[in-house]
Scaffold this motif. Sequence first.
Motif, PDB file in Angstrom:
ATOM      1  N   TYR A 144       9.900 -14.737  47.951  1.00 55.68           N
ATOM      2  CA  TYR A 144      10.302 -13.720  48.930  1.00 55.68           C
ATOM      3  C   TYR A 144      11.749 -13.269  48.727  1.00 55.68           C
ATOM      4  O   TYR A 144      12.036 -12.084  48.693  1.00 55.68           O
ATOM      5  N   PHE A 145      12.662 -14.225  48.631  1.00 55.24           N
ATOM      6  CA  PHE A 145      14.075 -13.857  48.522  1.00 55.24           C
ATOM      7  C   PHE A 145      14.414 -13.316  47.137  1.00 55.24           C
ATOM      8  O   PHE A 145      15.246 -12.424  47.008  1.00 55.24           O
ATOM      9  N   ASP A 146      13.764 -13.828  46.089  1.00 55.50           N
ATOM     10  CA  ASP A 146      13.996 -13.279  44.748  1.00 55.50           C
ATOM     11  C   ASP A 146      13.612 -11.804  44.709  1.00 55.50           C
ATOM     12  O   ASP A 146      14.341 -10.978  44.161  1.00 55.50           O
ATOM     13  N   LYS A 147      12.469 -11.456  45.291  1.00 56.99           N
ATOM     14  CA  LYS A 147      12.035 -10.049  45.312  1.00 56.99           C
ATOM     15  C   LYS A 147      13.008  -9.192  46.122  1.00 56.99           C
ATOM     16  O   LYS A 147      13.364  -8.090  45.718  1.00 56.99           O
ATOM     17  N   GLU A 174      13.209 -18.792  35.510  1.00 56.38           N
ATOM     18  CA  GLU A 174      12.216 -17.804  35.118  1.00 56.38           C
ATOM     19  C   GLU A 174      12.868 -16.433  35.252  1.00 56.38           C
ATOM     20  O   GLU A 174      13.906 -16.282  35.911  1.00 56.38           O
ATOM     21  N   VAL A 175      12.273 -15.430  34.642  1.00 58.61           N
ATOM     22  CA  VAL A 175      12.855 -14.084  34.587  1.00 58.61           C
ATOM     23  C   VAL A 175      13.168 -13.534  35.974  1.00 58.61           C
ATOM     24  O   VAL A 175      14.198 -12.900  36.180  1.00 58.61           O
ATOM     25  N   HIS A 176      12.305 -13.777  36.953  1.00 53.90           N
ATOM     26  CA  HIS A 176      12.475 -13.185  38.286  1.00 53.90           C
ATOM     27  C   HIS A 176      13.515 -13.901  39.148  1.00 53.90           C
ATOM     28  O   HIS A 176      13.895 -13.398  40.196  1.00 53.90           O
ATOM     29  N   ASP A 177      13.984 -15.066  38.739  1.00 54.69           N
ATOM     30  CA  ASP A 177      14.915 -15.839  39.560  1.00 54.69           C
ATOM     31  C   ASP A 177      16.246 -15.114  39.707  1.00 54.69           C
ATOM     32  O   ASP A 177      16.807 -14.628  38.730  1.00 54.69           O
ATOM     33  N   GLN A 178      16.736 -15.073  40.942  1.00 51.94           N
ATOM     34  CA  GLN A 178      17.974 -14.361  41.256  1.00 51.94           C
ATOM     35  C   GLN A 178      19.118 -15.345  41.514  1.00 51.94           C
ATOM     36  O   GLN A 178      18.944 -16.338  42.214  1.00 51.94           O
ATOM     37  N   PRO A 179      20.296 -15.051  40.979  1.00 50.65           N
ATOM     38  CA  PRO A 179      21.454 -15.904  41.259  1.00 50.65           C
ATOM     39  C   PRO A 179      22.010 -15.606  42.655  1.00 50.65           C
ATOM     40  O   PRO A 179      21.686 -14.591  43.267  1.00 50.65           O
TER      41      PRO A 179
END
Length: 192
Positions: A144-147, A174-179
């Motif tokens: 949810y938060f990554d998106k 993974e590619v979708h992971d957000q810092p």
Amino acid sequence: MYSDIAHRKRALRAELRERRQNLTSSERDFATAGFTENLQSLVLDLSARSISCYLSARNEPDTRPFLNWATAEGIRILFPISREDGLLDWTVGDGDEEFTGISGVPEAVGTLLGPIAINDVDLIIVPAAAVDESGLRMGWGRGYFDKTLGSMEKCPPVYAMVFDSEYLDEVPREVHDQPVNGLITPTRIIAF
């Protein structure tokens, strides 16, 4: 490669869940006091007048004392509401009412503001399973938060809340992971 990373994440999440379940009540009380003090300090340092923050579940860092303080200070708080499509709606909440959302965590009750409401806050506080030294956040696997963070054009500072032992050298990526821009533990605030 993908299955190896997913497997490592699952194993790490299981270990972190177990650690959280094994915290004593005095350790939880100490952590809650530290989280509250550090969140207050961060909000004051950033002069944040509008924030987004989650309602904590039983084994998560307790956000409720901080949220009570922020409300008393007149800070506008947006709470996430999970949607079937994996995105988040937002609400300012109506009083102390909450329900268990589709993600299985507590969610505020109130008028839905839609996904773009988050664009107007000064600070975003997110849950996390772990954060590494590079600022990479590993969530609990629903995305949810990554998106949400990945779709924002102009994102305010994002801070994840983790216990001290969940600040790690490295987490699987993974590619979708957000810092995130920083993290809050019971004993410190770290900006990346």
